[in-house]
Scaffold this active site. Structure first.
Site, PDB file in Angstrom:
ATOM      1  N   ALA A   1      48.005  40.712  44.053  1.00  0.00           N
ATOM      2  CA  ALA A   1      48.503  39.394  43.672  1.00  0.00           C
ATOM      3  C   ALA A   1      47.394  38.351  43.740  1.00  0.00           C
ATOM      4  O   ALA A   1      47.273  37.491  42.857  1.00  0.00           O
ATOM      5  CB  ALA A   1      49.665  38.996  44.581  1.00  0.00           C
TER       6      ALA A   1
ATOM      7  N   LYS B   1      44.144  38.915  43.513  1.00  0.00           N
ATOM      8  CA  LYS B   1      43.158  39.193  42.464  1.00  0.00           C
ATOM      9  C   LYS B   1      43.696  38.827  41.083  1.00  0.00           C
ATOM     10  O   LYS B   1      42.936  38.416  40.204  1.00  0.00           O
ATOM     11  CB  LYS B   1      42.741  40.659  42.519  1.00  0.00           C
ATOM     12  CG  LYS B   1      41.897  41.022  43.744  1.00  0.00           C
ATOM     13  CD  LYS B   1      40.604  40.221  43.782  1.00  0.00           C
ATOM     14  CE  LYS B   1      39.651  40.743  44.852  1.00  0.00           C
ATOM     15  NZ  LYS B   1      38.374  39.972  44.882  1.00  0.00           N
TER      16      LYS B   1
ATOM     17  N   SER C   1      39.740  42.613  40.419  1.00  0.00           N
ATOM     18  CA  SER C   1      39.964  44.024  40.742  1.00  0.00           C
ATOM     19  C   SER C   1      40.960  44.613  39.750  1.00  0.00           C
ATOM     20  O   SER C   1      41.805  43.898  39.187  1.00  0.00           O
ATOM     21  CB  SER C   1      40.518  44.167  42.157  1.00  0.00           C
ATOM     22  OG  SER C   1      40.979  45.482  42.404  1.00  0.00           O
TER      23      SER C   1
ATOM     24  N   ASN D   1      32.148  36.567  44.550  1.00  0.00           N
ATOM     25  CA  ASN D   1      32.370  37.971  44.884  1.00  0.00           C
ATOM     26  C   ASN D   1      33.042  38.151  46.243  1.00  0.00           C
ATOM     27  O   ASN D   1      33.591  39.217  46.513  1.00  0.00           O
ATOM     28  CB  ASN D   1      31.031  38.715  44.867  1.00  0.00           C
ATOM     29  CG  ASN D   1      31.129  40.111  45.435  1.00  0.00           C
ATOM     30  OD1 ASN D   1      31.700  41.007  44.817  1.00  0.00           O
ATOM     31  ND2 ASN D   1      30.597  40.298  46.644  1.00  0.00           N
TER      32      ASN D   1
ATOM     33  N   TYR E   1      47.020  42.033  47.966  1.00  0.00           N
ATOM     34  CA  TYR E   1      45.644  42.046  47.452  1.00  0.00           C
ATOM     35  C   TYR E   1      45.656  41.932  45.933  1.00  0.00           C
ATOM     36  O   TYR E   1      44.922  41.130  45.344  1.00  0.00           O
ATOM     37  CB  TYR E   1      44.954  43.338  47.890  1.00  0.00           C
ATOM     38  CG  TYR E   1      43.561  43.521  47.332  1.00  0.00           C
ATOM     39  CD1 TYR E   1      42.482  42.811  47.852  1.00  0.00           C
ATOM     40  CD2 TYR E   1      43.332  44.427  46.290  1.00  0.00           C
ATOM     41  CE1 TYR E   1      41.204  42.985  47.340  1.00  0.00           C
ATOM     42  CE2 TYR E   1      42.060  44.610  45.772  1.00  0.00           C
ATOM     43  CZ  TYR E   1      40.999  43.890  46.311  1.00  0.00           C
ATOM     44  OH  TYR E   1      39.739  44.069  45.789  1.00  0.00           O
TER      45      TYR E   1
ATOM     46  N   ILE F   1      35.121  51.546  43.272  1.00  0.00           N
ATOM     47  CA  ILE F   1      33.676  51.448  43.447  1.00  0.00           C
ATOM     48  C   ILE F   1      33.309  52.047  44.795  1.00  0.00           C
ATOM     49  O   ILE F   1      33.721  51.539  45.850  1.00  0.00           O
ATOM     50  CB  ILE F   1      33.195  49.990  43.365  1.00  0.00           C
ATOM     51  CG1 ILE F   1      33.662  49.342  42.053  1.00  0.00           C
ATOM     52  CG2 ILE F   1      31.677  49.928  43.501  1.00  0.00           C
ATOM     53  CD1 ILE F   1      33.127  50.002  40.803  1.00  0.00           C
TER      54      ILE F   1
ATOM     55  N   GLY G   1      29.631  36.452  49.168  1.00  0.00           N
ATOM     56  CA  GLY G   1      29.825  37.831  49.608  1.00  0.00           C
ATOM     57  C   GLY G   1      28.630  38.682  49.230  1.00  0.00           C
ATOM     58  O   GLY G   1      28.770  39.862  48.899  1.00  0.00           O
TER      59      GLY G   1
END
Length: 239
Positions: free
Chosen positions: A146, A148, A134, A81, A144, A177, A8
Protein backbone atom coordinates in the site's frame (compact mmCIF):
# COMPACT_ATOMS: atom_id res chain seq x y z
CA UNK A 1 29.09 18.00 -13.32
CA UNK A 2 25.71 16.63 -12.27
CA UNK A 3 24.66 16.50 -8.60
CA UNK A 4 22.78 13.36 -7.57
CA UNK A 5 21.09 12.88 -4.18
CA UNK A 6 20.31 9.28 -3.15
CA UNK A 7 18.37 8.51 0.00
CA UNK A 8 18.92 5.10 1.58
CA UNK A 9 22.28 5.15 -0.17
CA UNK A 10 24.26 3.18 2.37
CA UNK A 11 23.10 -0.32 1.47
CA UNK A 12 21.64 -2.52 -1.26
CA UNK A 13 19.94 -0.78 -4.16
CA UNK A 14 20.81 2.71 -2.96
CA UNK A 15 24.46 1.79 -2.65
CA UNK A 16 24.49 0.41 -6.20
CA UNK A 17 22.80 3.57 -7.47
CA UNK A 18 25.39 5.75 -5.73
CA UNK A 19 28.20 3.71 -7.28
CA UNK A 20 26.69 3.87 -10.78
CA UNK A 21 26.34 7.65 -10.78
CA UNK A 22 29.64 8.35 -9.05
CA UNK A 23 31.58 6.18 -11.49
CA UNK A 24 30.20 8.31 -14.32
CA UNK A 25 31.85 11.39 -12.82
CA UNK A 26 28.84 12.87 -11.04
CA UNK A 27 28.85 14.43 -7.60
CA UNK A 28 26.79 12.16 -5.35
CA UNK A 29 25.27 12.97 -1.97
CA UNK A 30 24.30 9.82 -0.07
CA UNK A 31 21.73 10.05 2.71
CA UNK A 32 21.17 7.34 5.30
CA UNK A 33 20.52 6.63 8.96
CA UNK A 34 23.71 4.73 9.78
CA UNK A 35 27.07 6.45 9.85
CA UNK A 36 28.93 3.14 9.50
CA UNK A 37 27.22 2.26 6.23
CA UNK A 38 27.69 5.77 4.85
CA UNK A 39 31.38 5.59 5.75
CA UNK A 40 31.74 2.28 3.91
CA UNK A 41 30.34 3.74 0.70
CA UNK A 42 32.43 6.88 1.09
CA UNK A 43 35.58 4.75 1.41
CA UNK A 44 34.62 2.65 -1.61
CA UNK A 45 34.33 5.84 -3.65
CA UNK A 46 37.23 7.62 -2.01
CA UNK A 47 38.61 9.09 -5.23
CA UNK A 48 35.24 10.39 -6.41
CA UNK A 49 33.26 13.43 -5.27
CA UNK A 50 30.93 11.84 -2.72
CA UNK A 51 29.24 13.52 0.23
CA UNK A 52 27.28 11.87 3.04
CA UNK A 53 24.46 13.09 5.25
CA UNK A 54 23.37 11.08 8.28
CA UNK A 55 19.64 11.61 8.81
CA UNK A 56 16.58 9.61 9.77
CA UNK A 57 14.09 10.73 7.14
CA UNK A 58 11.10 9.46 9.11
CA UNK A 59 11.76 12.21 11.66
CA UNK A 60 11.22 15.96 11.36
CA UNK A 61 14.72 16.69 12.60
CA UNK A 62 16.11 14.34 9.94
CA UNK A 63 14.28 16.21 7.17
CA UNK A 64 15.51 19.49 8.68
CA UNK A 65 19.09 18.18 8.67
CA UNK A 66 18.79 17.21 5.02
CA UNK A 67 17.28 20.54 3.99
CA UNK A 68 19.88 22.53 5.92
CA UNK A 69 22.78 20.50 4.55
CA UNK A 70 21.65 21.09 0.95
CA UNK A 71 20.03 24.51 1.25
CA UNK A 72 22.38 26.19 -1.24
CA UNK A 73 22.95 23.22 -3.55
CA UNK A 74 21.31 22.62 -6.90
CA UNK A 75 20.09 19.03 -7.30
CA UNK A 76 19.94 17.57 -10.79
CA UNK A 77 18.61 14.15 -9.81
CA UNK A 78 16.80 13.26 -6.58
CA UNK A 79 16.40 9.53 -5.98
CA UNK A 80 14.08 8.49 -3.16
CA UNK A 81 15.27 4.99 -2.36
CA UNK A 82 14.96 4.92 1.45
CA UNK A 83 12.49 2.26 2.51
CA UNK A 84 12.13 -1.37 3.44
CA UNK A 85 10.31 -3.79 5.69
CA UNK A 86 9.83 -2.69 9.28
CA UNK A 87 7.74 -3.84 12.18
CA UNK A 88 6.23 -7.22 12.69
CA UNK A 89 2.58 -6.61 13.29
CA UNK A 90 2.00 -7.48 16.89
CA UNK A 91 -0.49 -9.18 19.16
CA UNK A 92 -2.37 -6.06 20.21
CA UNK A 93 -4.26 -3.55 18.11
CA UNK A 94 -1.92 -0.82 19.34
CA UNK A 95 1.08 -2.82 18.14
CA UNK A 96 -0.48 -3.34 14.73
CA UNK A 97 -1.36 0.33 14.39
CA UNK A 98 2.20 1.30 15.29
CA UNK A 99 3.61 -1.21 12.82
CA UNK A 100 1.39 0.15 10.04
CA UNK A 101 2.41 3.72 10.83
CA UNK A 102 6.11 2.83 10.80
CA UNK A 103 5.82 1.04 7.45
CA UNK A 104 4.04 3.93 5.77
CA UNK A 105 6.36 6.55 7.28
CA UNK A 106 9.45 4.75 6.03
CA UNK A 107 8.23 3.86 2.55
CA UNK A 108 5.93 6.75 1.63
CA UNK A 109 5.85 9.68 4.04
CA UNK A 110 9.63 10.06 4.14
CA UNK A 111 9.82 10.35 0.33
CA UNK A 112 6.97 12.88 0.24
CA UNK A 113 8.71 14.98 2.88
CA UNK A 114 12.11 14.76 1.17
CA UNK A 115 10.66 16.04 -2.10
CA UNK A 116 8.85 18.83 -0.28
CA UNK A 117 12.06 19.86 1.49
CA UNK A 118 14.24 19.79 -1.64
CA UNK A 119 11.80 20.79 -4.39
CA UNK A 120 13.20 24.31 -4.71
CA UNK A 121 16.71 22.86 -5.11
CA UNK A 122 15.83 20.90 -8.26
CA UNK A 123 17.37 22.16 -11.48
CA UNK A 124 15.01 24.09 -13.74
CA UNK A 125 14.76 22.88 -16.42
CA UNK A 126 16.14 19.36 -16.38
CA UNK A 127 15.62 18.27 -12.77
CA UNK A 128 14.68 14.64 -12.23
CA UNK A 129 12.86 12.88 -9.40
CA UNK A 130 13.11 9.08 -9.35
CA UNK A 131 11.13 7.21 -6.71
CA UNK A 132 11.94 3.59 -5.94
CA UNK A 133 8.68 1.71 -5.41
CA UNK A 134 8.16 -2.07 -5.66
CA UNK A 135 6.31 -4.77 -7.56
CA UNK A 136 4.30 -5.04 -4.33
CA UNK A 137 2.86 -1.61 -5.09
CA UNK A 138 1.52 -2.90 -8.40
CA UNK A 139 0.07 -6.26 -7.45
CA UNK A 140 -0.57 -5.98 -3.72
CA UNK A 141 1.51 -6.74 -0.68
CA UNK A 142 -0.04 -5.72 2.62
CA UNK A 143 0.87 -2.41 4.22
CA UNK A 144 4.23 -2.38 2.44
CA UNK A 145 2.48 -2.73 -0.92
CA UNK A 146 0.00 0.00 0.00
CA UNK A 147 2.83 2.39 0.86
CA UNK A 148 4.68 1.60 -2.37
CA UNK A 149 1.48 2.06 -4.38
CA UNK A 150 1.09 5.43 -2.72
CA UNK A 151 4.56 6.32 -3.93
CA UNK A 152 3.51 5.60 -7.51
CA UNK A 153 0.53 7.92 -7.10
CA UNK A 154 2.74 10.60 -5.55
CA UNK A 155 5.08 10.40 -8.54
CA UNK A 156 2.21 11.10 -10.93
CA UNK A 157 1.39 14.25 -8.98
CA UNK A 158 5.02 15.36 -9.07
CA UNK A 159 5.11 14.87 -12.84
CA UNK A 160 2.15 17.22 -13.21
CA UNK A 161 3.64 19.76 -10.82
CA UNK A 162 7.11 19.69 -12.32
CA UNK A 163 6.20 19.54 -16.00
CA UNK A 164 5.92 23.30 -16.62
CA UNK A 165 9.38 23.79 -15.05
CA UNK A 166 10.96 21.00 -17.11
CA UNK A 167 11.22 18.63 -14.12
CA UNK A 168 10.42 14.97 -14.76
CA UNK A 169 9.26 12.46 -12.15
CA UNK A 170 9.22 8.70 -12.64
CA UNK A 171 9.03 5.53 -10.57
CA UNK A 172 11.08 2.35 -10.70
CA UNK A 173 9.27 -0.73 -9.41
CA UNK A 174 11.80 -3.50 -8.65
CA UNK A 175 10.81 -7.12 -8.38
CA UNK A 176 12.81 -9.66 -6.38
CA UNK A 177 16.25 -8.11 -5.95
CA UNK A 178 18.87 -10.31 -4.30
CA UNK A 179 22.00 -9.23 -2.46
CA UNK A 180 20.28 -6.61 -0.33
CA UNK A 181 19.91 -6.50 3.44
CA UNK A 182 16.39 -7.90 3.09
CA UNK A 183 17.03 -10.52 0.42
CA UNK A 184 20.47 -12.05 0.59
CA UNK A 185 21.15 -14.32 -2.36
CA UNK A 186 19.31 -17.59 -1.94
CA UNK A 187 18.08 -16.80 1.57
CA UNK A 188 14.87 -14.88 1.00
CA UNK A 189 11.61 -16.48 2.11
CA UNK A 190 10.12 -18.35 -0.86
CA UNK A 191 13.32 -17.76 -2.86
CA UNK A 192 12.61 -20.54 -5.36
CA UNK A 193 9.04 -19.35 -5.88
CA UNK A 194 10.19 -15.79 -6.48
CA UNK A 195 12.72 -16.95 -9.04
CA UNK A 196 10.13 -19.13 -10.76
CA UNK A 197 7.76 -16.17 -11.07
CA UNK A 198 10.22 -14.38 -13.35
CA UNK A 199 10.31 -15.07 -17.07
CA UNK A 200 14.11 -14.85 -17.02
CA UNK A 201 14.40 -17.38 -14.17
CA UNK A 202 16.82 -15.34 -12.11
CA UNK A 203 16.69 -12.86 -9.29
CA UNK A 204 17.44 -9.23 -9.91
CA UNK A 205 20.60 -7.45 -8.82
CA UNK A 206 20.97 -3.99 -7.28
CA UNK A 207 22.90 -3.03 -10.42
CA UNK A 208 19.77 -3.74 -12.50
CA UNK A 209 17.92 -1.00 -10.63
CA UNK A 210 20.93 1.30 -10.76
CA UNK A 211 21.04 0.97 -14.55
CA UNK A 212 17.36 1.88 -14.77
CA UNK A 213 17.95 4.95 -12.60
CA UNK A 214 20.88 6.05 -14.76
CA UNK A 215 18.68 5.76 -17.83
CA UNK A 216 15.83 7.81 -16.34
CA UNK A 217 18.36 10.50 -15.41
CA UNK A 218 19.86 10.57 -18.90
CA UNK A 219 19.16 12.93 -21.78
CA UNK A 220 17.58 9.98 -23.56
CA UNK A 221 14.77 9.96 -20.98
CA UNK A 222 14.03 13.69 -21.09
CA UNK A 223 10.56 13.10 -22.62
CA UNK A 224 9.57 10.41 -20.10
CA UNK A 225 7.61 11.53 -17.04
CA UNK A 226 4.85 10.23 -14.83
CA UNK A 227 5.75 6.64 -15.69
CA UNK A 228 6.46 3.47 -13.72
CA UNK A 229 9.35 1.39 -15.03
CA UNK A 230 8.98 -2.22 -13.87
CA UNK A 231 12.32 -3.99 -13.42
CA UNK A 232 11.26 -7.47 -12.37
CA UNK A 233 12.35 -10.00 -14.99
CA UNK A 234 8.77 -10.38 -16.18
CA UNK A 235 7.42 -11.45 -12.80
CA UNK A 236 4.43 -9.10 -13.01
CA UNK A 237 3.32 -10.70 -16.28
CA UNK A 238 3.75 -14.19 -14.82
CA UNK A 239 1.65 -13.29 -11.81
Amino acid sequence: MTHIVVTGGGTGIGRAIAHAFAQKGNTVTIVGRRDDKLSEVSMELANINVNTIAADLTRTDGIDTLATSLHDRTIDVLINNAGGLVGGGGETRADRIASTRDMIELNLTSAVNVVDALWDNLARPGGRVINISSIAGQRGGGTYGAAKAGLIGHTSGLARKGGPAGITANTIAPGYIMDTEFFEAGRAPHHDTLIDETLLKRGGRPSDIASAAVFLASDGASFITGQTLAVNGGAYIHY
